[in-house]
Design an enzyme around this catalytic site. Structure first.
Site, PDB file in Angstrom:
ATOM      1  N   SER A  97      -0.993   1.219 -25.059  1.00 14.18           N
ATOM      2  CA  SER A  97      -0.867   0.801 -23.670  1.00 14.18           C
ATOM      3  C   SER A  97      -2.237   0.777 -23.005  1.00 14.18           C
ATOM      4  CB  SER A  97       0.050   1.765 -22.911  1.00 14.18           C
ATOM      5  OG  SER A  97      -0.050   1.562 -21.510  1.00 14.18           O
ATOM      6  N   TYR A 124       2.802  10.576 -20.333  1.00 15.25           N
ATOM      7  CA  TYR A 124       2.687   9.310 -21.065  1.00 15.25           C
ATOM      8  C   TYR A 124       1.230   8.873 -21.141  1.00 15.25           C
ATOM      9  CZ  TYR A 124       3.167   4.339 -22.138  1.00 15.25           C
ATOM     10  OH  TYR A 124       3.039   3.095 -22.700  1.00 15.25           O
TER      11      TYR A 124
END
Length: 313
Positions: free
Chosen positions: A181, A194
């Site tokens: 990501s 995360y």
């Protein structure tokens, strides 16, 4: 009519058409070379059941790769293997090997690594595209959830990479590709664990890149905003969101699985070390975080305050 003007009117369209044709031909040739570059290569896809995983599986399978498809569901892996077999010519493709893989179960990793290496006795390309997502205020996330996220997004990929490295080092060839990501480079609110896991795995492979270069092993990272097959739907809804949400939202800034798969193929072919698939705004945010951190932090805080104000209305 002026002869010069007449010549210009005739020549310019021809130049434009010729340039466009050459560009299209170049893209087609590069795409063809990229697909043929994986022929007979042993390729592992850690999450073959995701949208991106299925797209990559289709592209690599048609390209003649020896696929090892990994996932959490054996039934779904068998369905995917059947779909690939039905959509291809068996005389020029290889039937995929299937391996159950769950990064949430770290105790199973030694057996998984052994099974992957036993499929063909070696490994050429490892695509690490598995990911677990979470959006929540930091104080509401339990320690168990923190550990589960770190297992899936950091410890799992790192352990698998370390497990296959001895084989690659002994052959002095191989390519490790991390699909990560954009939050491996910057972090936005409500994604504390995360973002931490994505920063950790990004740093791991950045360090590993320098360590294994002498053995002829390539390490690439691809950072994206969000992989989604859905095109932008409601621009008015997107414009009403908070400031920081624009840095990480599915609709206006997402990338489709076929676009991501194409970028993966190109990255494997040209061995680029780092690729960021993102529109201008997230890229600006990455540079702002490095060169103007106070401005970046102020924008993040303003986004949180804006979201809280909207929720209280």
């Amino acid at each position: 009519m002026d002869p010069v003007w007449t010549t210009t009117v005739l020549v310019v369209p021809c130049v434009v058409v010729l340039t466009a044709g050459l560009f299209y031909l170049y893209s087609a040739v590069i795409g063809l070379l990229s697909k043929t570059s994986v022929r007979n290569k042993v390729v592992v896809i850690t999450d073959a059941l995701s949208g991106l995983g299925k797209e990559c599986a289709g592209v690599f399978h048609k390209g003649g790769a020896r696929l090892i498809l990994c996932g959490k569901s054996w039934e779904k892996l068998e369905e995917l293997a059947d779909d690939l077999a039905n959509a291809s010519d068996p005389t020029v493709t290889f039937p995929p090997k299937l391996v159950l893989l769950d990064f949430g179960d770290m105790d199973s990793m030694p057996e998984v690594i052994e099974e992957i290496l036993e499929c063909y006795g070696c490994l050429d390309i490892l695509i690490l595209n598995s990911s677990m997502k979470l959006k929540a205020p930091a104080q509401s996330v339990s320690l168990e959830m923190d550990k589960l996220l770190m297992d899936n997004n950091y410890f799992g990929p790192a352990t698998l990479a370390k497990g296959v490295l001895p084989s690659m080092i002994s052959r002095r060839t191989g390519h490790l590709l991390l699909v990560n990501s954009i939050q491996g480079k910057l972090a936005v609110p409500f994604r504390t664990t995360y973002a931490a896991s994505k920063h950790a795995v990004q740093a791991f492979f950045d360090c590993l890149r320098a360590e294994v270069e002498e053995y002829g092993i390539s390490v690439s990272t691809i950072n994206h905003t969000f992989i989604s097959p859905s095109p932008p739907e409601n621009t008015e809804e997107a414009s009403s969101k908070s400031i920081w949400s624009l840095l990480y939202t599915k609709k206006p800034l997402g990338v489709s699985p076929d676009e991501a798969a194409s970028e993966i193929m190109k990255t494997l072919n040209n061995k680029r070390k780092e690729v960021v698939i993102a529109p201008s705004l997230p890229k600006v945010a990455i540079y702002a975080r490095s060169f103007f951190p106070n401005v970046f932090f102020a924008v993040m805080a303003a986004g949180v305050n804006n979201a809280a104000a909207c929720e209280s209305m």
